[in-house]
Design a protein around this motif. Structure first.
Motif, PDB file in Angstrom:
ATOM      1  N   GLN B  36       0.847  -1.205   0.000  1.00 10.18           N
ATOM      2  CA  GLN B  36       0.000   0.000   0.000  1.00 10.18           C
ATOM      3  C   GLN B  36       0.875   1.246   0.000  1.00 10.18           C
ATOM      4  O   GLN B  36       0.574   2.237  -0.641  1.00 10.18           O
ATOM      5  CB  GLN B  36      -0.899   0.026   1.254  1.00 10.18           C
ATOM      6  CG  GLN B  36      -2.258  -0.619   1.066  1.00 10.18           C
ATOM      7  CD  GLN B  36      -2.179  -2.077   0.731  1.00 10.18           C
ATOM      8  OE1 GLN B  36      -1.360  -2.801   1.291  1.00 10.18           O
ATOM      9  NE2 GLN B  36      -2.984  -2.532  -0.179  1.00 10.18           N
ATOM     10  N   ILE B  37       1.942   1.167   0.798  1.00 10.17           N
ATOM     11  CA  ILE B  37       2.832   2.338   0.952  1.00 10.17           C
ATOM     12  C   ILE B  37       4.265   1.829   0.925  1.00 10.17           C
ATOM     13  O   ILE B  37       4.577   0.799   1.537  1.00 10.17           O
ATOM     14  CB  ILE B  37       2.578   3.017   2.332  1.00 10.17           C
ATOM     15  CG1 ILE B  37       1.259   3.769   2.313  1.00 10.17           C
ATOM     16  CG2 ILE B  37       3.692   3.981   2.672  1.00 10.17           C
ATOM     17  CD1 ILE B  37       0.891   4.330   3.683  1.00 10.17           C
ATOM     18  N   LEU B  38       5.144   2.551   0.232  1.00  8.37           N
ATOM     19  CA  LEU B  38       6.575   2.282   0.289  1.00  8.37           C
ATOM     20  C   LEU B  38       7.275   3.625   0.405  1.00  8.37           C
ATOM     21  O   LEU B  38       7.160   4.474  -0.478  1.00  8.37           O
ATOM     22  CB  LEU B  38       7.047   1.555  -0.977  1.00  8.37           C
ATOM     23  CG  LEU B  38       6.711   0.075  -1.081  1.00  8.37           C
ATOM     24  CD1 LEU B  38       7.073  -0.452  -2.478  1.00  8.37           C
ATOM     25  CD2 LEU B  38       7.428  -0.730  -0.018  1.00  8.37           C
ATOM     26  N   ARG B  39       7.994   3.819   1.524  1.00  9.49           N
ATOM     27  CA  ARG B  39       8.633   5.109   1.764  1.00  9.49           C
ATOM     28  C   ARG B  39      10.079   4.891   2.164  1.00  9.49           C
ATOM     29  O   ARG B  39      10.457   3.820   2.636  1.00  9.49           O
ATOM     30  CB  ARG B  39       7.920   5.857   2.904  1.00  9.49           C
ATOM     31  CG  ARG B  39       6.446   6.125   2.654  1.00  9.49           C
ATOM     32  CD  ARG B  39       6.236   7.329   1.748  1.00  9.49           C
ATOM     33  NE  ARG B  39       4.812   7.633   1.622  1.00  9.49           N
ATOM     34  CZ  ARG B  39       4.006   7.128   0.693  1.00  9.49           C
ATOM     35  NH1 ARG B  39       4.487   6.286  -0.218  1.00  9.49           N
ATOM     36  NH2 ARG B  39       2.731   7.451   0.666  1.00  9.49           N
ATOM     37  N   CYS B  40      10.877   5.987   2.041  1.00 11.36           N
ATOM     38  CA  CYS B  40      12.272   5.887   2.484  1.00 11.36           C
ATOM     39  C   CYS B  40      12.767   7.235   2.953  1.00 11.36           C
ATOM     40  O   CYS B  40      12.344   8.293   2.468  1.00 11.36           O
ATOM     41  CB  CYS B  40      13.159   5.356   1.357  1.00 11.36           C
ATOM     42  SG  CYS B  40      13.296   6.487  -0.043  1.00 11.36           S
ATOM     43  N   GLN B  41      13.633   7.186   3.927  1.00 11.94           N
ATOM     44  CA  GLN B  41      14.417   8.351   4.361  1.00 11.94           C
ATOM     45  C   GLN B  41      15.713   7.718   4.843  1.00 11.94           C
ATOM     46  O   GLN B  41      15.842   7.355   6.014  1.00 11.94           O
ATOM     47  CB  GLN B  41      13.689   9.107   5.481  1.00 11.94           C
ATOM     48  CG  GLN B  41      14.506  10.234   6.129  1.00 11.94           C
ATOM     49  CD  GLN B  41      14.730  11.404   5.213  1.00 11.94           C
ATOM     50  OE1 GLN B  41      15.718  11.417   4.473  1.00 11.94           O
ATOM     51  NE2 GLN B  41      13.832  12.366   5.243  1.00 11.94           N
ATOM     52  N   PRO B  42      16.645   7.461   3.892  1.00  8.50           N
ATOM     53  CA  PRO B  42      17.823   6.683   4.259  1.00  8.50           C
ATOM     54  C   PRO B  42      18.476   7.166   5.561  1.00  8.50           C
ATOM     55  O   PRO B  42      18.578   8.377   5.767  1.00  8.50           O
ATOM     56  CB  PRO B  42      18.759   6.902   3.062  1.00  8.50           C
ATOM     57  CG  PRO B  42      17.829   7.130   1.918  1.00  8.50           C
ATOM     58  CD  PRO B  42      16.669   7.900   2.502  1.00  8.50           C
ATOM     59  N   PRO B  43      18.810   6.265   6.460  1.00  8.04           N
ATOM     60  CA  PRO B  43      18.969   4.834   6.194  1.00  8.04           C
ATOM     61  C   PRO B  43      17.721   3.981   6.414  1.00  8.04           C
ATOM     62  O   PRO B  43      17.821   2.763   6.425  1.00  8.04           O
ATOM     63  CB  PRO B  43      20.035   4.429   7.208  1.00  8.04           C
ATOM     64  CG  PRO B  43      19.761   5.295   8.382  1.00  8.04           C
ATOM     65  CD  PRO B  43      19.275   6.609   7.829  1.00  8.04           C
ATOM     66  N   VAL B  44      16.582   4.574   6.654  1.00  6.93           N
ATOM     67  CA  VAL B  44      15.400   3.780   7.011  1.00  6.93           C
ATOM     68  C   VAL B  44      14.457   3.670   5.815  1.00  6.93           C
ATOM     69  O   VAL B  44      14.208   4.649   5.111  1.00  6.93           O
ATOM     70  CB  VAL B  44      14.646   4.418   8.199  1.00  6.93           C
ATOM     71  CG1 VAL B  44      13.458   3.577   8.596  1.00  6.93           C
ATOM     72  CG2 VAL B  44      15.592   4.589   9.378  1.00  6.93           C
ATOM     73  N   PHE B  94      10.077   3.457  -4.000  1.00  2.90           N
ATOM     74  CA  PHE B  94       9.960   4.048  -2.663  1.00  2.90           C
ATOM     75  C   PHE B  94       9.950   5.572  -2.778  1.00  2.90           C
ATOM     76  O   PHE B  94      10.821   6.164  -3.403  1.00  2.90           O
ATOM     77  CB  PHE B  94      11.140   3.619  -1.789  1.00  2.90           C
ATOM     78  CG  PHE B  94      11.082   2.183  -1.362  1.00  2.90           C
ATOM     79  CD1 PHE B  94      11.273   1.157  -2.268  1.00  2.90           C
ATOM     80  CD2 PHE B  94      10.852   1.864  -0.033  1.00  2.90           C
ATOM     81  CE1 PHE B  94      11.213  -0.176  -1.868  1.00  2.90           C
ATOM     82  CE2 PHE B  94      10.804   0.537   0.373  1.00  2.90           C
ATOM     83  CZ  PHE B  94      10.981  -0.486  -0.543  1.00  2.90           C
ATOM     84  N   GLU B  95       8.970   6.165  -2.124  1.00  8.49           N
ATOM     85  CA  GLU B  95       8.845   7.625  -2.140  1.00  8.49           C
ATOM     86  C   GLU B  95       9.589   8.193  -0.937  1.00  8.49           C
ATOM     87  O   GLU B  95       9.463   7.678   0.183  1.00  8.49           O
ATOM     88  CB  GLU B  95       7.363   7.955  -2.002  1.00  8.49           C
ATOM     89  CG  GLU B  95       6.932   9.284  -2.551  1.00  8.49           C
ATOM     90  CD  GLU B  95       5.430   9.466  -2.346  1.00  8.49           C
ATOM     91  OE1 GLU B  95       4.661   8.659  -2.910  1.00  8.49           O
ATOM     92  OE2 GLU B  95       5.068  10.369  -1.571  1.00  8.49           O
ATOM     93  N   GLU B  96      10.364   9.245  -1.169  1.00  7.89           N
ATOM     94  CA  GLU B  96      11.072   9.872  -0.044  1.00  7.89           C
ATOM     95  C   GLU B  96      10.072  10.580   0.851  1.00  7.89           C
ATOM     96  O   GLU B  96       9.152  11.271   0.375  1.00  7.89           O
ATOM     97  CB  GLU B  96      12.105  10.874  -0.578  1.00  7.89           C
ATOM     98  CG  GLU B  96      13.245  10.179  -1.286  1.00  7.89           C
ATOM     99  CD  GLU B  96      14.586  10.864  -1.111  1.00  7.89           C
ATOM    100  OE1 GLU B  96      15.435  10.692  -1.988  1.00  7.89           O
ATOM    101  OE2 GLU B  96      14.758  11.589  -0.125  1.00  7.89           O
ATOM    102  N   ALA B  97      10.243  10.404   2.160  1.00  6.66           N
ATOM    103  CA  ALA B  97       9.309  11.019   3.117  1.00  6.66           C
ATOM    104  C   ALA B  97       9.972  11.103   4.473  1.00  6.66           C
ATOM    105  O   ALA B  97      10.932  10.388   4.760  1.00  6.66           O
ATOM    106  CB  ALA B  97       8.036  10.176   3.204  1.00  6.66           C
ATOM    107  N   GLU B  98       9.438  11.966   5.323  1.00 12.84           N
ATOM    108  CA  GLU B  98       9.924  12.050   6.707  1.00 12.84           C
ATOM    109  C   GLU B  98       9.283  10.935   7.518  1.00 12.84           C
ATOM    110  O   GLU B  98       8.070  10.730   7.436  1.00 12.84           O
ATOM    111  CB  GLU B  98       9.509  13.407   7.322  1.00 12.84           C
ATOM    112  CG  GLU B  98      10.423  14.565   6.941  1.00 12.84           C
ATOM    113  CD  GLU B  98      11.848  14.354   7.443  1.00 12.84           C
ATOM    114  OE1 GLU B  98      12.782  14.634   6.664  1.00 12.84           O
ATOM    115  OE2 GLU B  98      12.017  13.894   8.587  1.00 12.84           O
ATOM    116  N   PRO B  99      10.058  10.210   8.303  1.00 16.07           N
ATOM    117  CA  PRO B  99       9.431   9.174   9.125  1.00 16.07           C
ATOM    118  C   PRO B  99       8.566   9.820  10.204  1.00 16.07           C
ATOM    119  O   PRO B  99       8.987  10.769  10.847  1.00 16.07           O
ATOM    120  CB  PRO B  99      10.606   8.430   9.743  1.00 16.07           C
ATOM    121  CG  PRO B  99      11.813   9.246   9.477  1.00 16.07           C
ATOM    122  CD  PRO B  99      11.512  10.270   8.457  1.00 16.07           C
ATOM    123  N   GLY B 100       7.365   9.291  10.357  1.00 21.49           N
ATOM    124  CA  GLY B 100       6.464   9.824  11.383  1.00 21.49           C
ATOM    125  C   GLY B 100       5.713   8.687  12.021  1.00 21.49           C
ATOM    126  O   GLY B 100       5.836   7.540  11.606  1.00 21.49           O
ATOM    127  N   GLY B 101       4.919   8.972  13.017  1.00 22.62           N
ATOM    128  CA  GLY B 101       4.045   7.965  13.629  1.00 22.62           C
ATOM    129  C   GLY B 101       4.832   6.785  14.152  1.00 22.62           C
ATOM    130  O   GLY B 101       5.821   6.934  14.879  1.00 22.62           O
TER     131      GLY B 101
END
Lengths: 496, 441
Positions: B36-44, B94-101
């Motif tokens: 449903q969702i694929l995100r990244c903010q390396p290294p995560v 993977f879309e770049e995004a800030e990790p949240g939640g």
């Protein structure tokens, strides 16, 4: 030391109650062994085992083995670019569709790429049919050819990679030493590339080959068959092997102007006469009364296989018609294909004549007859897909489209078309199947397997460019996925 | 898109799989359209996938840690594995995004755990002198039990040797299980394993060759253990470890670490001889120190083994060794993010005679050694009499065990390459091979 260890093994197996004292210790161990209390006790034996195992291991020596000459450097084929390499890695996955992998490898061959060394063993292991083996021969490169020489199971690859311009003495040596699969592959390639030279070579080694091999090599001469090969084929009608004679006849039947064909037409002319009235034409069939030696030589004798239920004369008629040819029969009778078939059905020799006509039409790729046979009710034991496969591509596509669109027998058309061979489907043909699919799927569970086979063929051979012109709901997701991948293959390989 | 970190290959991603079925399931879940969702903010990297519920998975590309909300006990589960595999196959999904939640919560928890671990290490350095008297008393009590077990084992072995191994083969399994249990009761579990190994060696077709070796091994451990006072501290530690004395990880990590860039080799998993768990062995090779380090982990019952380091990548880390006359087993004290470094500069022995001389030297220091790490350069594989060998440039060869010898031969093309494996005294169990920068696992 090894003999001491063997003594220890025996002592350990027998036990201290039955074993003999040990001797022959290596000099450095003698002082140590002499310090052991009660030399024949269990404890002493255990210590001796402990020390000897370490000693033996510490003194281990390697074996001497001769080297194997390395592979030649790659000279003609180029390596894959990174994107293509990734594509091939994906394609080597067990779940990747085999047909699509074949398409990728074909595209690679077309662009002059070679397979990465890491994939060679898996590809060579899986290559069991001729088409894959020939394809691999184009893309394995020097490393693949070298690897195959190391493994007896892959010796066939030598035939798929041996250069076609190899000097004749070397070819002779190869022929004497190679396995049959390797020879078969080489001959197939050679015949495609230089049919005359391949045939000349075959004629030279002809006396040395067994009957079954002669028949096999002869069968491989079917591609690039030409009229100037007819005299040699005629001479094979006197071969001592029936297998060879039958194969020669099958090839002669493909040559319109061969003397054999002309003789068959003369026999047929005597048997099939046309009486024409203002309103209709009537065929009169008079089979030969007896079999002459010439007829036997020309193959008009008993045949096995699809002959059960036919009498002797029926079989002669059948073979006469097959040999005379469909085009000739149309010309001789002056009838259209449909009328010819209708007339033959009114005779007492319907089954034999239609079988012969079918065989002739298939051999000659006679589209009018093939179309008429496929679309008319008939009593002949030949599958519809055999006629379809023999048609030229545009005619085949039209015939199948008509079958799909026939509201009276959609289910029948499914079984007729499920075994059609591969060809690159035109845009119109692909669209017609896309349009027919909903109706075919509505036929129910009984036909679901066949429909899915057809859909698979659409995915593999359909006009993938439709992906860019048709709306997504018009294309089944499985088909769209494969088309996407096929287009991606072309794009990636074009990048280099 | 981050280009500083090494891109894991799909093969490396699948090396994390705890078993074949997890790998198979992960490959299905890694196909496009599954997440449903694929995100990244390396290294995560993280994602959400619909299973029987909506599962949330994350992975840290630097520390190689997994996280998933599914109830599976496998580590990593198929979702975590599929996430990493998706990244390896096509990071552009993977879309770049800030990790949240939940992602930032997980990151915060990990940060807190790392700080706690670091503090604990510092405490361990200061807490060495706690209750030494009580510890000595416990050690003495255990030593007494172990000696009792050894005495019983020696009587049992004497009995066995009187009848011989041919007779021992006719004895029921319980004869060995009983002795093994007695040794566990005597707090000598290592010796219990050797008795089970002897029992196993009597059940295989080549038992006449293998059983005397197994017997000799037990005798060697016993004789070495009973002579501890005369041995070097390292060899004492080896003998004690084989009997079953374990050193606490904190004590190992308190020893001076060695910093290096460690090339990770393929791991090898197996079942424990005692039948109650599994082990994982993974070698690391120090690029500067040229030292080999063995990471050994265990899992019992329904536990999962800790994920391995992907073979072919380099781990800049500080390692601490378990004491030994020939130290191999080590622990990772702390590590920096994995890197991709060239393979070709990593070289080992060029001649088999050199490797075998080194073996002799090692055995002289530690006769208890069973397996040695061998890094061999400029060797060529070949098939002779249906057995695979590795041959050096002087024509000397040793037999090898390998999953797919043809893949190795294809990689070589008859030209030299570098191999790494475990030498057991008779055969080399190949783990990796490379030529130029192409790695075979």
């Amino acid at each position: 030391m090894s003999s001491v260890w063997q003594q220890l093994e025996v002592s350990a197996l027998l036990g201290t109650g039955k074993s003999s004292p040990l001797s022959g210790w290596p000099a450095p161990l003698v002082p140590l062994m002499s310090t052991l209390p009660e030399p024949n006790s269990s404890r002493a034996l255990l210590v001796q085992l402990a020390i000897s195992a370490v000693w033996q291991r510490a003194g281990m020596q390697p074996v001497a083995l001769a080297a194997v000459a390395p592979a030649l450097p790659e000279d003609t084929l180029r390596p894959l670019n990174p994107s293509a390499r990734k594509l091939l890695c994906d394609a080597m996955d067990r779940d990747y569709p085999k047909d699509l992998r074949f398409i990728l490898l074909q595209n690679m061959a077309g662009k002059g790429f070679r397979v990465d060394a890491r994939h060679l063993p898996a590809l060579l292991k899986d290559a069991t049919d001729t088409s894959m083996r020939l394809l691999l021969g184009q893309i394995v490169g020097q490393r693949g050819a070298w690897l195959a020489r190391q493994n007896p199971d892959w010796q066939w690859l030598i035939g798929a990679t041996l250069p076609l311009n190899t000097e004749s003495t070397a070819i002779r040596t190869f022929w004497q030493e190679a396995s049959n699969p390797a020879r078969e592959l080489f001959f197939t390639r050679w015949r495609q590339h230089n049919p005359a030279a391949a045939l000349t070579f075959l004629q030279l080694l002809w006396p040395e080959e067994s009957a079954s091999q002669r028949s096999l090599w002869l069968g491989l001469c079917r591609p690039q068959l030409s009229d100037n090969e007819a005299p040699w084929l005629e001479s094979l009608l006197d071969d001592r092997s029936k297998q060879v004679r039958d194969t020669a006849i099958a090839l002669l039947a493909r040559l319109e102007t061969s003397p054999w064909r002309q003789r068959m037409q003369a026999y047929a002319k005597a048997c099939i006469t046309v009486t024409t009235t203002p309103t209709l034409s009537i065929l009169e069939i008079t089979p030969p009364h007896t079999q002459t030696p010439e007829m036997i030589r020309d193959g008009l004798d008993q045949l096995t296989g699809q002959t059960q239920g036919l009498g002797e004369k029926a079989m002669w008629l059948r073979n006469l018609v097959a040999g005379a040819g469909g085009h000739w029969l149309l010309s001789h009778t002056g009838l259209s294909a449909e009328d010819l078939i209708a007339s033959l059905q009114k005779t007492d020799w319907e089954e034999a004549l239609l079988w012969g006509l079918s065989k002739a039409a298939i051999a000659e790729h006679c589209d009018p007859l093939l179309l008429a046979l496929a679309s008319s009710p008939r009593n002949v034991n030949v599958s519809t897909h055999a006629w379809l496969n023999a048609m030229t591509t545009p005619v085949r596509e039209q015939a199948i489209q008509r079958m799909w669109q026939d509201p009276h027998k959609p289910a029948a058309c499914l079984s007729d078309t499920q075994d059609i061979e591969y060809w690159a489907w035109s845009e119109a043909f692909s669209r017609s199947l896309l349009d027919a699919l909903p109706q075919l799927k509505a036929l129910g569970n009984r036909h679901s397997h066949t429909v899915s086979l057809l859909q698979h063929k659409l995915a593999m051979h359909g006009h993938a460019e439709l992906l860019t012109t048709l709306p997504s709901h018009a294309i089944p997701p499985d088909v769209a996925d494969i088309w996407q991948r096929r287009l991606h293959i072309r794009t990636v390989l074009d990048e280099a | 898109m981050d280009t500083t970190r090494p891109r894991l290959t799909p093969e490396q991603a699948l090396q994390f799989a705890p078993d074949a079925s997890a790998a198979q399931n992960a490959q299905k879940l890694a196909k496009p359209g599954q997440w449903q969702i694929l995100r990244c903010q390396p290294p995560v990297i993280w994602g959400e996938i619909q299973g029987s519920a909506l599962y949330k998975a994350a992975f840290d590309l630097d520390t190689l840690e997994f996280k998933c909300s599914c109830p599976s006990r496998k580590q990593p589960c198929k979702h975590g594995l599929a996430l990493v595999l998706s990244w390896a196959q096509s990071a552009e999904r993977f879309e770049e995004a800030e990790p949240g939640g939940w992602v930032s919560e997980w990151l915060a928890k990990r940060q807190a755990a790392a700080e706690k671990k670091s503090a604990k290490l510092s405490e361990a350095d200061n807490a060495m002198s706690v209750d030494e008297a009580a510890q000595a008393k416990r050690l003495a009590a255990r030593e007494k039990k172990v000696q009792g077990g050894i005495h019983e084992l020696q009587l049992w072995l004497d009995d066995l040797m009187r009848g011989g191994l041919a007779h021992a083969r006719t004895l029921s399994g319980s004869h060995f299980d009983h002795m093994s249990s007695r040794l566990v009761d005597a707090q000598a579990p290592g010796l219990a394993v050797t008795v089970q190994e002897l029992a196993s060696s009597l059940r295989i077709p080549q038992w006449q060759k293998r059983a005397p070796h197994a017997l000799g091994r037990i005798a060697l451990i016993l004789e070495t253990y009973q002579r501890q006072a005369q041995l070097s501290p390292g060899l004492q530690a080896d003998a004690r470890a084989l009997v079953g004395w374990q050193m606490a990880q904190e004590d190992v990590l308190a020893s001076p670490p060695l910093a290096d860039d460690w090339l990770a080799m393929s791991h090898r998993d197996g079942n424990l001889e005692t039948g109650n768990g599994r082990y994982r062995r993974q070698w690391l090779w120090g690029r500067q120190s040229k030292r080999a380090a063995l990471l050994l982990s265990f899992a019992f019952g329904s536990q999962s083994l800790s994920p391995p380091y992907p073979a072919g990548l380099t781990l800049p880390a500080r390692l601490c060794w378990y004491p030994s006359a020939t130290p191999y087993r080590a622990l990772v004290r702390d590590a920096d993010p994995v890197q991709k470094q060239a393979l070709s500069p990593v070289t080992g022995f060029h001649l088999l005679t050199e490797a075998l001389e080194a073996q002799a030297t090692q055995l002289a220091l530690n006769p208890l050694l069973t397996t040695l790490p061998w890094l061999l350069s400029e060797v060529t594989p070949l098939l002779s009499h249906q057995d695979w060998y590795i041959r050096d440039r002087e024509g000397q060869a040793v037999p090898v065990d390998i999953n797919d010898g043809w893949a190795l031969l294809a990689l070589s093309g008859g030209e030299p390459l570098t191999v790494f494996g475990e030498w057991n005294g008779q055969r080399l169990q190949l783990l990796n091979a490379w030529r130029d920068e192409e790695l075979l696992t």
